[in-house]
Enzyme design. Structure first.
Site, short mmCIF file in Angstrom:
data_model
loop_
_atom_site.label_atom_id
_atom_site.label_comp_id
_atom_site.label_asym_id
_atom_site.label_seq_id
_atom_site.Cartn_x
_atom_site.Cartn_y
_atom_site.Cartn_z
N GLU A 21 -17.56 -20.51 -51.83
CA GLU A 21 -18.26 -21.25 -52.88
C GLU A 21 -19.44 -22.10 -52.40
O GLU A 21 -19.46 -23.32 -52.58
CB GLU A 21 -17.27 -22.11 -53.66
CG GLU A 21 -16.26 -21.25 -54.40
CD GLU A 21 -15.32 -22.04 -55.28
OE1 GLU A 21 -15.27 -23.28 -55.17
OE2 GLU A 21 -14.62 -21.41 -56.10
N GLU A 46 -12.30 -14.89 -56.82
CA GLU A 46 -11.45 -15.90 -57.47
C GLU A 46 -11.69 -15.87 -58.97
O GLU A 46 -12.84 -15.84 -59.42
CB GLU A 46 -11.75 -17.31 -56.96
CG GLU A 46 -11.30 -17.62 -55.56
CD GLU A 46 -11.54 -19.09 -55.20
OE1 GLU A 46 -11.65 -19.93 -56.13
OE2 GLU A 46 -11.62 -19.40 -54.01
#
EC number: 3.2.1.4
Length: 562
Positions: free
Chosen positions: A203, A323
């Site tokens: 991320e 995710e």
């Protein structure tokens, strides 16, 4: 006409023989058609890409249909849940539910020499993990996963266990350390195709950019540097590259914005190794504006296309949704997940010509999503798991004896100066912040192991011990602790007891590697039958999970040994 059926003047016998032979051949051919041949199982060997598909070593398309099992990236330095279950039973259950791949987050801390896990229960479970470092525990997980047909993607989730970072380096963990640790793990598992590749950094978000050209913040360029470094060690690995948060002022989920990859693609030295990766979440993580759009959920495919789906739709590269998750409590989240599953392409209709995926998470202790397992670390959330059924795929062939690590990794490189983003690159706050799921522990009620009978410790000559109390995680109404018991004397211990008094209303709900009893605020922890002996200068650890309200100051602990 077949040669055997041609008319030969004066040769009726030859004609009859020819007819018989032809009939027998036809029967044999029909028999072959009637008996289906077993299909070649997908997933063998190392994988590579072709357009938007991932292919195995035999060029059979594969579909990653997996789960995130986190913990190595936390200050427990090991996957969570081993305080309740054996790691093999956990992996067996993952396989039994139809997940074929595990995304395994870690932090660079586990590559520091001597890093030990601190939340494993060794009482009638996980006994082959006792005394192992965190990396050696990872070896065991990788080896068993391969034996039962699962595959692993290693995810550099955090630079250290304290938390996520926007960039791939911090003031204490340099880019050089990040790259050398990736290479060390690539070397460690070289020759073992259970580990199919690396998710280079979890991320990236503001101030990380895509295609801006500033080497201190351009994530695309950093991904090329790291990806090529990994491929220099093992050119057979897949390189998974996540997106960023913002591109040309358009903000999305952390790691999910790949809008710039079309104009500024990641270019690796080894072709057919790149997989782009995105993350996507629902309102239980953050109520993004598109969830309240009057056209929801019909607006979602266009949003996904814009941010990451176009790379698949245009056959540029495979796309892996690394995710996505939700508590599934709201109707909006339920609609989102149902719509997303259809967008990812049901396996029955599209086969492996589909988006790759790993759901967040297996763990129940992710505060804003929960998990496939419920809080007891045993029971399956069948409703949540059921939403994923259309996109599950086949389990892969087991990996053979090559599951052992090829070598020990070199120690992490000492931090060296990293490029620092200039002040002018600091992003302007946007009206809609983008949240990222930060795992938080939820207390898990499991039986406390029963200790073997041990005599009350007495102060024998030379038998002494000290104890240290360390809070690993604290999420506001619960926490986990590791207590290290060290032999400070001159002879080996036969028994040990650690005691303390809480200053608040803390209540222990679960413990491992010690028999822990609580009476009001007073707590006593005694050794188990397998960890009573501690040699001089050595230590052992035990842990517990507890709930509380109000304050949670660390108590003073005392240790006695015999």
């Amino acid at each position: 006409m077949p040669r055997a059926l041609r008319r030969v003047p004066g040769s009726r016998v030859m004609l009859r023989v020819g007819v018989v032979v032809a009939v027998l051949a036809l029967v044999a051919a029909l028999a072959n058609l009637a008996v289906p041949r077993p299909a070649r199982a997908a997933g063998g060997g190392y994988w590579h890409t072709s357009g938007r598909e991932i292919l195995d070593a035999n060029n059979v398309p594969v579909r990653i249909a997996g789960i995130n099992w986190f913990g190595f990236e936390t200050c427990n330095y090991v996957v969570h849940g081993l305080w309740s279950r054996d790691y093999r039973s956990m992996l067996d259950q993952i396989k039994s539910l139809g997940y074929n791949t595990i995304r395994l987050p870690y932090s660079d801390d586990i590559l520091k020499p001597g890093t030990m896990p601190n939340s494993i229960n060794f009482y009638q479970m996980n006994q082959d993990l006792q005394g192992l470092t965190s990396l050696q525990v990872m070896d065991k997980i990788v080896a068993y996963a391969g034996q039962i047909g699962l595959r692993i993607i290693l995810d550099r989730h955090r630079p250290d266990c304290s938390g996520q970072s926007a960039l791939w380096y911090t003031s204490s963990v340099s880019e050089a350390t990040w790259i050398s640790d990736l290479q060390a793990l690539a070397q460690r598992y070289k020759g073992n195709p259970t580990v199919v590749g690396f998710d280079l950094h979890n991320e990236p978000h503001d101030p990380a950019c895509w295609g801006c050209g500033d080497p201190s913040i351009d994530w695309r360029l950093a991904a090329e540097r790291a990806g090529n470094a990994v491929l220099s060690v093992n050119p057979n690995l897949l390189i998974f590259v996540e997106g960023v948060q913002s591109y040309n002022g358009d903000s999305y989920w952390w790691g999910g914005n790949l809008q710039g990859a079309g104009q500024y693609p990641v270019v690796l030295n080894v072709p057919n190794r790149l997989v782009y990766s995105a993350h996507d979440y629902a309102t239980s993580v953050y109520p993004q504006t598109w969830f309240s759009d009057p056209t929801f959920p019909n607006n979602m495919p266009g949003i996904w296309n814009k941010n990451w789906g176009y790379l698949f739709n245009q056959n540029i590269a495979p796309v892996w949704l690394g995710e996505f998750g939700t508590t599934l409590q709201s109707t909006t989240d339920q609609t989102w997940l149902k719509t997303l599953v259809q967008y990812l392409r049901p396996t029955a209709q599209y086969g492996a010509d589909s988006f790759q995926w790993t759901f967040w998470s297996w763990n129940p202790d992710s505060g804003d999503t929960g998990g496939i397992l419920k809080d007891d670390w045993q029971t399956v959330d069948t409703v949540k798991d059921g939403y994923l059924a259309p996109i599950k795929s086949s389990i892969f062939d087991p990996v053979g004896a090559s599951a052992s690590p090829s070598s020990q990794p070199s120690p992490s490189v000492s931090p060296s100066p990293s490029p620092s983003p200039s002040a002018s690159r600091t992003p302007t706050p946007t009206p809609t912040p983008t949240a990222s799921p930060t795992p938080t522990l939820t207390p898990t009620a499991t039986p406390t192991p029963t200790a073997s009978p041990t005599p009350s410790p007495t102060a024998a000559s030379g038998a002494r011990c000290t104890a240290s109390y360390q809070v690993n995680s604290d999420w506001g109404n619960g926490f986990t602790v590791t207590v290290a018991v060290t032999n400070s004397g001159s002879v080996a211990t036969k028994t040990w007891t650690v005691s303390w008094t809480f200053g608040g209303n803390q209540t222990i709900t679960n413990s491992w590697n010690a028999a822990v009893t609580q009476n009001g605020q007073s707590v006593t922890a005694r050794n188990m039958s397998y960890n009573n002996v501690i040699q001089p200068g050595q230590n052992t650890t035990f842990g517990f999970q507890a709930s509380y309200t109000g304050s949670n100051a660390a108590p003073t602990v005392a240790c006695a040994a015999s």
